[in-house]
Design a protein around this motif. Structure first.
Motif, PDB file in Angstrom:
ATOM      1  N   VAL A  87      -2.730   0.746  -3.895  1.00 54.48           N
ATOM      2  CA  VAL A  87      -2.041   2.032  -3.141  1.00 54.48           C
ATOM      3  C   VAL A  87      -3.118   2.542  -2.328  1.00 54.48           C
ATOM      4  N   ASP A  88      -2.748   2.642  -0.990  1.00 56.17           N
ATOM      5  CA  ASP A  88      -3.646   3.202  -0.138  1.00 56.17           C
ATOM      6  C   ASP A  88      -3.046   4.452   0.878  1.00 56.17           C
ATOM      7  N   SER A  89      -1.870   4.919   0.386  1.00 60.01           N
ATOM      8  CA  SER A  89      -1.311   6.179   0.964  1.00 60.01           C
ATOM      9  C   SER A  89      -0.431   6.785   0.328  1.00 60.01           C
ATOM     10  N   LEU A  90      -0.241   8.163   0.551  1.00 58.10           N
ATOM     11  CA  LEU A  90       0.790   9.076  -0.150  1.00 58.10           C
ATOM     12  C   LEU A  90       1.876   8.482   0.147  1.00 58.10           C
ATOM     13  N   LYS A  91       2.342   8.142   1.274  1.00 53.81           N
ATOM     14  CA  LYS A  91       3.537   7.549   1.514  1.00 53.81           C
ATOM     15  C   LYS A  91       3.889   6.271   0.815  1.00 53.81           C
ATOM     16  N   LEU A  92       3.158   5.578   0.586  1.00 59.28           N
ATOM     17  CA  LEU A  92       3.429   4.214  -0.325  1.00 59.28           C
ATOM     18  C   LEU A  92       3.577   4.732  -1.838  1.00 59.28           C
ATOM     19  N   LEU A  93       2.886   5.694  -2.059  1.00 59.16           N
ATOM     20  CA  LEU A  93       3.035   5.989  -3.532  1.00 59.16           C
ATOM     21  C   LEU A  93       4.446   6.604  -3.744  1.00 59.16           C
ATOM     22  N   ALA A  94       4.724   7.538  -2.888  1.00 58.09           N
ATOM     23  CA  ALA A  94       5.994   8.051  -2.934  1.00 58.09           C
ATOM     24  C   ALA A  94       7.161   7.192  -3.081  1.00 58.09           C
ATOM     25  N   GLU A  95       6.977   5.978  -2.298  1.00 56.38           N
ATOM     26  CA  GLU A  95       8.107   5.171  -2.040  1.00 56.38           C
ATOM     27  C   GLU A  95       8.175   4.381  -3.675  1.00 56.38           C
ATOM     28  N   GLU A 118     -16.660  -4.631   6.248  1.00 60.35           N
ATOM     29  CA  GLU A 118     -15.521  -4.995   7.252  1.00 60.35           C
ATOM     30  C   GLU A 118     -14.625  -3.949   7.479  1.00 60.35           C
ATOM     31  N   GLU A 119     -14.268  -3.954   8.820  1.00 60.33           N
ATOM     32  CA  GLU A 119     -13.323  -2.697   9.300  1.00 60.33           C
ATOM     33  C   GLU A 119     -11.890  -3.159   8.901  1.00 60.33           C
ATOM     34  N   THR A 120     -11.600  -4.424   8.603  1.00 63.33           N
ATOM     35  CA  THR A 120     -10.300  -4.831   8.496  1.00 63.33           C
ATOM     36  C   THR A 120      -9.717  -4.517   7.057  1.00 63.33           C
ATOM     37  N   LYS A 121     -10.509  -4.203   6.429  1.00 59.54           N
ATOM     38  CA  LYS A 121     -10.100  -4.062   4.782  1.00 59.54           C
ATOM     39  C   LYS A 121      -9.322  -2.759   4.771  1.00 59.54           C
ATOM     40  N   PHE A 122      -8.247  -2.683   3.800  1.00 63.16           N
ATOM     41  CA  PHE A 122      -7.414  -1.670   3.661  1.00 63.16           C
ATOM     42  C   PHE A 122      -8.030  -0.665   2.621  1.00 63.16           C
ATOM     43  N   GLY A 123      -7.975   0.675   2.532  1.00 67.19           N
ATOM     44  CA  GLY A 123      -8.272   1.397   1.518  1.00 67.19           C
ATOM     45  C   GLY A 123      -8.472   2.927   1.919  1.00 67.19           C
ATOM     46  N   ASP A 125     -10.871   6.830   1.826  1.00 66.28           N
ATOM     47  CA  ASP A 125     -12.084   6.941   1.316  1.00 66.28           C
ATOM     48  C   ASP A 125     -11.966   8.257   0.349  1.00 66.28           C
ATOM     49  N   LEU A 126     -13.055   8.883  -0.008  1.00 65.87           N
ATOM     50  CA  LEU A 126     -12.975   9.856  -1.184  1.00 65.87           C
ATOM     51  C   LEU A 126     -12.145  11.136  -0.788  1.00 65.87           C
ATOM     52  N   VAL A 127     -12.248  11.669   0.759  1.00 69.01           N
ATOM     53  CA  VAL A 127     -11.602  12.740   0.920  1.00 69.01           C
ATOM     54  C   VAL A 127     -10.138  12.302   0.977  1.00 69.01           C
ATOM     55  N   GLU A 128      -9.697  11.282   1.617  1.00 67.53           N
ATOM     56  CA  GLU A 128      -8.232  11.076   1.809  1.00 67.53           C
ATOM     57  C   GLU A 128      -7.768  10.915   0.349  1.00 67.53           C
ATOM     58  N   ALA A 129      -8.491  10.377  -0.725  1.00 71.21           N
ATOM     59  CA  ALA A 129      -7.872  10.402  -1.939  1.00 71.21           C
ATOM     60  C   ALA A 129      -7.742  11.779  -2.391  1.00 71.21           C
ATOM     61  N   LYS A 130      -8.605  12.640  -2.264  1.00 76.05           N
ATOM     62  CA  LYS A 130      -8.465  14.154  -2.862  1.00 76.05           C
ATOM     63  C   LYS A 130      -7.500  14.730  -2.256  1.00 76.05           C
ATOM     64  N   ASP A 131      -7.243  14.395  -0.956  1.00 76.11           N
ATOM     65  CA  ASP A 131      -5.828  15.092  -0.206  1.00 76.11           C
ATOM     66  C   ASP A 131      -4.634  14.587  -1.003  1.00 76.11           C
ATOM     67  N   LEU A 132      -4.554  13.382  -1.270  1.00 78.64           N
ATOM     68  CA  LEU A 132      -3.389  12.794  -1.936  1.00 78.64           C
ATOM     69  C   LEU A 132      -3.292  13.437  -3.144  1.00 78.64           C
ATOM     70  N   LEU A 133      -4.489  13.331  -3.856  1.00 80.48           N
ATOM     71  CA  LEU A 133      -4.150  13.992  -5.296  1.00 80.48           C
ATOM     72  C   LEU A 133      -3.867  15.552  -5.506  1.00 80.48           C
ATOM     73  N   GLU A 134      -4.280  16.197  -4.398  1.00 82.46           N
ATOM     74  CA  GLU A 134      -4.040  17.608  -4.558  1.00 82.46           C
ATOM     75  C   GLU A 134      -2.770  18.052  -3.923  1.00 82.46           C
TER      76      GLU A 134
END
Ligand SMILES: *Cc1c(COP(=O)(O)O)cnc(C)c1O
Length: 217
Positions: A87-95, A118-123, A125-134
């Motif tokens: 899971v790498d986005s709020l949108k995906l988690l909502a779905e 590598e740039e190509t790997k999905f995922g 970062d900590l800031v994005e995860a905190k935004d999601l969880l908040e």
């Protein structure tokens, strides 16, 4: 051979670490061979490859989705998937939450983090995860359960680099545990390590390792 490979790897893994046998690119017959050798948890990275295997293989297999998941594919796996590790986005988690609800389930997930070079790997970062969880949207979700995090190290032979990235993942886990899941016993999984680096990952605190080619070689 699959049986021997599995036994060897199992002997190297502590009892409290879950071995996910990554069966991508292998036929259902070969997955069945591993199943008959006692392996019950399998990982696939593509929904199109997972579905036909799910159909023909024993129903007590626990399937993990470990690759990038598009929102329009969630509905196909929602009825049966045991753990969505990517899971790498709020949108995906909502779905996932929406489709889990339709199926009267709570689906366990891991948040995927990007620590590799590598740039190509999905995922995240900590800031994005905190935004999601908040977010209020996340807090309103009743049909998903975040049980930990997942990550991949760089594709390199440099063990120091790999170890550094696993340490980073462990730090992210510890930080989220403290800030968001302190009283939540379900948040306990740290999924990292593949065929080439699972020993290092276990050394750095992995609770789930995802091993493919070393089992199915
Ligand atoms: C393929 C894959 C693995 C397993 O890789 P091996 O090197 O074959 O063990 C683990 N995790 C993810 C996300 C994968 O796509």
């Amino acid at each position: 051979m699959i049986k021997e490979n599995l036994l060897l790897i199992q002997s190297e893994i502590p009892e409290n670490v879950t071995l996910v046998a990554v069966s991508k690119l292998n036929t259902a017959d070969r997955v069945l061979e591993a199943y008959q050798a006692g392996q019950k948890v399998f990982g696939e990275n593509r929904v199109q490859e997972l579905l036909p295997k799910y159909e023909v293989l024993p129903k007590d297999i626990e399937w993990h989705l470990i690759g990038h998941l598009q929102t329009n594919k969630v509905k196909y796996i929602a009825p049966f998937i045991s753990l969505i590790q990517s899971v790498d986005s709020l949108k995906l988690l909502a779905e996932i939450n929406k489709e889990a609800k339709k199926n009267n389930r709570v689906i366990n997930v891991l948040l995927q983090f990007h620590v590799a070079q590598e740039e190509t790997k999905f995922g995240l970062d900590l800031v994005e995860a905190k935004d999601l969880l908040e977010s209020d949207l996340y807090k309103s979700m009743k049909n998903v359960c975040v049980v930990g995090i997942m990550g991949m190290a760089s594709n390199t032979n440099n063990e120091a680099q790999i170890r550094k990235e696993f340490k980073q993942l462990k730090e992210i886990f510890t930080c989220l545990k403290k800030d968001f899941f302190f009283l939540d016993e379900k948040f306990k999984e740290l999924s990292m390590g593949m065929s080439s680096d699972y020993q290092v990952a276990i050394n750095e605190g992995a609770t789930i390792v995802r091993v493919g080619s070393k089992i199915f070689k």
